[in-house]
Motif scaffolding. Structure first.
Motif, mmCIF file in Angstrom:
data_model
loop_
_atom_site.group_PDB
_atom_site.id
_atom_site.type_symbol
_atom_site.label_atom_id
_atom_site.label_comp_id
_atom_site.label_asym_id
_atom_site.label_seq_id
_atom_site.Cartn_x
_atom_site.Cartn_y
_atom_site.Cartn_z
ATOM 1 N N LYS A 46 0.817 -1.211 0.000
ATOM 2 C CA LYS A 46 0.000 0.000 0.000
ATOM 3 C C LYS A 46 0.855 1.268 0.000
ATOM 4 O O LYS A 46 0.632 2.189 0.765
ATOM 5 N N GLY A 111 2.458 -6.155 10.726
ATOM 6 C CA GLY A 111 1.080 -5.781 10.516
ATOM 7 C C GLY A 111 0.485 -4.955 11.631
ATOM 8 O O GLY A 111 -0.654 -4.531 11.527
ATOM 9 N N MET B 49 -2.031 -4.285 8.918
ATOM 10 C CA MET B 49 -2.773 -5.324 8.224
ATOM 11 C C MET B 49 -4.162 -4.827 7.810
ATOM 12 O O MET B 49 -4.859 -4.186 8.596
ATOM 13 N N ASN B 50 -4.525 -5.087 6.572
ATOM 14 C CA ASN B 50 -5.863 -4.798 6.040
ATOM 15 C C ASN B 50 -6.232 -3.316 6.082
ATOM 16 O O ASN B 50 -7.391 -2.971 6.240
ATOM 17 N N ASN B 51 -5.259 -2.452 5.962
ATOM 18 C CA ASN B 51 -5.577 -1.030 5.889
ATOM 19 C C ASN B 51 -5.311 -0.525 4.487
ATOM 20 O O ASN B 51 -4.845 -1.267 3.634
ATOM 21 N N ARG B 52 -5.598 0.763 4.276
ATOM 22 C CA ARG B 52 -5.487 1.287 2.923
ATOM 23 C C ARG B 52 -4.329 2.249 2.798
ATOM 24 O O ARG B 52 -3.711 2.633 3.793
ATOM 25 N N LYS B 64 -7.862 4.323 9.417
ATOM 26 C CA LYS B 64 -7.573 3.041 8.772
ATOM 27 C C LYS B 64 -6.600 3.229 7.619
ATOM 28 O O LYS B 64 -6.936 3.051 6.468
#
Lengths: 182, 112
Positions: A46, A111, B49-52, B64
């Motif tokens: 990202k 993470g 983890m799992n963020n933008r 987030k």
């Protein structure tokens, strides 16, 4: 994060091929493959700005390295204390990896980073800087002095390259500088 | 954890090239690989983890997002890495023109 592990394995294999290849040109191409995999890894993590920058920088780096390796042979010699040197390097690397393993166990797990400073940036950056891209607001507003230092280092490196690659010294009054051929 | 360790292995591969190889271009390649590993490690450390990605959007929860600070500083680091690589390659080209070889054990007559 299976795709990240696959990319990391790809980078390690590319690096090993780049180091052990007999031909210098194929070594440079292999390190280019590793760099492009790094660009994809940034995209997975990202960080789109970093992915774009890494792509451009990788291509430029490839061009520079190919310029250095054209018409050059690779002298392959195993003289000297070959076995001793290799063993010493491997023992050092194993010790290094062991210490690194124990040091990495102390870090927060992958993470879930500690975001003590960045939380402020995440919450306030829109009102304070007006930029929607947080990376841009950090490098150009919150940490602008870092960017100034980066520009200084870049300028110094360019002056260094010009001084090294210049053909003639400055002897006459009417000196004509040839452009650096890089 | 395993991700960090793979990144460390990549750094070790670059370090092996710097320590063991005798060709100047191979040493430069090792330095470049070390640089990749360090940049990747810093970005890995700021990943959530799992963020933008850290770009504002009108319809999002504000916290987030992944950490933008390592990304900004790594952006600086990548560009500086290119400049230093260009400098080192320039020195290597000059050494090749003067001595006719990239082998570091054959470059003995270093004059100031």
């Amino acid at each position: 994060m299976v795709e990240l592990h696959i990319l990391l394995f790809f980078m390690i294999i590319g690096a090993i091929i780049a180091i052990e290849a007999k031909d210098l040109l194929s070594a440079v191409v292999a390190v280019g493959a590793a760099g492009l995999a790094l660009s994809i890894a940034f995209l997975v993590l990202k960080a789109p700005d970093l992915a774009i920058t890494q792509l451009v920088v990788e291509i430029l780096c490839l061009i520079i390295l190919i310029r250095a390796t054209l018409k050059v042979d690779l002298p392959f010699s195993t003289s000297g204390r070959w076995l001793f040197n290799t063993l010493a390097v491997f023992v050092f690397l194993i010790i290094f990896l062991a210490f690194g393993y124990f040091a990495l166990k102390e870090l927060p797990s992958f993470g879930s980073p500690i975001m003590r400073v960045s939380q402020f940036y995440l919450e306030k950056a829109k009102e304070l800087t007006g930029a929607t891209n947080l990376v841009g607001s950090v490098i150009l507003n919150f940490r602008a002095y870092d960017t100034l230092g980066e520009a200084t280092v870049l300028f110094t490196a360019v002056i260094g390259v010009m001084a090294i690659m210049r053909r003639k010294g400055r002897k006459k009054v009417t000196d004509q500088e040839e452009p650096d051929e890089l | 954890m395993i991700t960090y360790f793979l990144c460390l292995v990549l750094f070790a591969v670059g370090l092996y090239a710097v320590l063991r190889k005798r060709n100047l271009i191979k040493i430069i390649i090792g330095i470049v690989i070390c640089e990749y590993a360090v940049n990747l490690f810093l970005v890995l450390f700021g990943y959530r983890m799992n963020n933008r990605s850290p770009i504002y959007d009108p319809d999002q929860v504000i916290t987030k997002m992944v950490d933008p600070l390592p990304q900004a500083l790594v952006l600086t680091s990548i560009v500086i890495g290119l400049a230093t690589t260009a400098l080192v390659v320039g020195i290597a080209i000059r050494i090749y023109e003067k001595y006719g070889t990239f082998d570091i054990t054959k470059i003995r007559k270093l004059r100031g």
